[in-house]
Write a protein that holds these residues in place. Structure first.
Motif, short mmCIF file in Angstrom:
data_model
loop_
_atom_site.label_atom_id
_atom_site.label_comp_id
_atom_site.label_asym_id
_atom_site.label_seq_id
_atom_site.Cartn_x
_atom_site.Cartn_y
_atom_site.Cartn_z
N ASP A 36 32.14 24.01 26.54
CA ASP A 36 33.17 25.00 27.24
C ASP A 36 33.90 26.16 26.62
O ASP A 36 33.45 27.60 27.08
CB ASP A 36 34.20 23.95 27.34
CG ASP A 36 34.63 24.94 28.39
OD1 ASP A 36 34.85 25.10 29.75
OD2 ASP A 36 36.13 24.92 28.29
N ARG A 39 30.70 28.94 26.59
CA ARG A 39 29.96 29.17 27.80
C ARG A 39 31.51 30.25 28.44
O ARG A 39 31.75 31.67 28.68
CB ARG A 39 30.85 28.40 28.93
CG ARG A 39 30.89 28.95 30.93
CD ARG A 39 30.93 27.69 31.60
NE ARG A 39 32.22 26.54 31.42
CZ ARG A 39 33.41 27.27 31.45
NH1 ARG A 39 33.10 28.50 32.51
NH2 ARG A 39 34.37 26.70 31.07
N ARG A 40 32.73 30.41 27.94
CA ARG A 40 34.16 31.28 28.17
C ARG A 40 33.90 32.67 26.94
O ARG A 40 34.26 33.37 27.58
CB ARG A 40 35.48 30.15 27.42
CG ARG A 40 35.49 28.84 29.08
CD ARG A 40 37.13 28.58 28.17
NE ARG A 40 37.31 27.79 28.89
CZ ARG A 40 37.91 27.38 29.59
NH1 ARG A 40 39.22 28.10 29.51
NH2 ARG A 40 38.39 26.20 30.14
#
Length: 78
Positions: A36, A39-40
């Motif tokens: 995550d 991705r961010r």
């Protein structure tokens, strides 16, 4: 570097062959959280710089609690 028109959301982008590299130093985390995070961080660079996601590299350097400290104390001892 010459700015070029037309980046994402109409922003101007910089022409460059250099890819953004982001290094994150942290204690160990679960692989799901790291996915995550990557991705961010990638999305943030795509939005801010208008670069393709494929050019963004995110390096995660995990440091065990017995190998770093804060406020004069080893993190493992807290």
């Amino acid at each position: 570097m010459e700015p070029s028109p037309g980046g994402r959301n109409g922003r101007r982008t910089q022409r460059s062959s250099v890819m953004p590299i982001v290094t994150v130093q942290q204690g160990p985390r679960d692989v799901t959280l790291k996915r995550d995070l990557v991705r961010r961080v990638t999305d943030a660079f795509v939005e801010a710089y208008g670069v393709p996601a494929e050019t963004v590299q995110v390096w995660i350097h995990e440091v065990p609690a017995d190998s770093w400290g804060a406020a004069g104390k080893l993190t493992a001892d807290k």
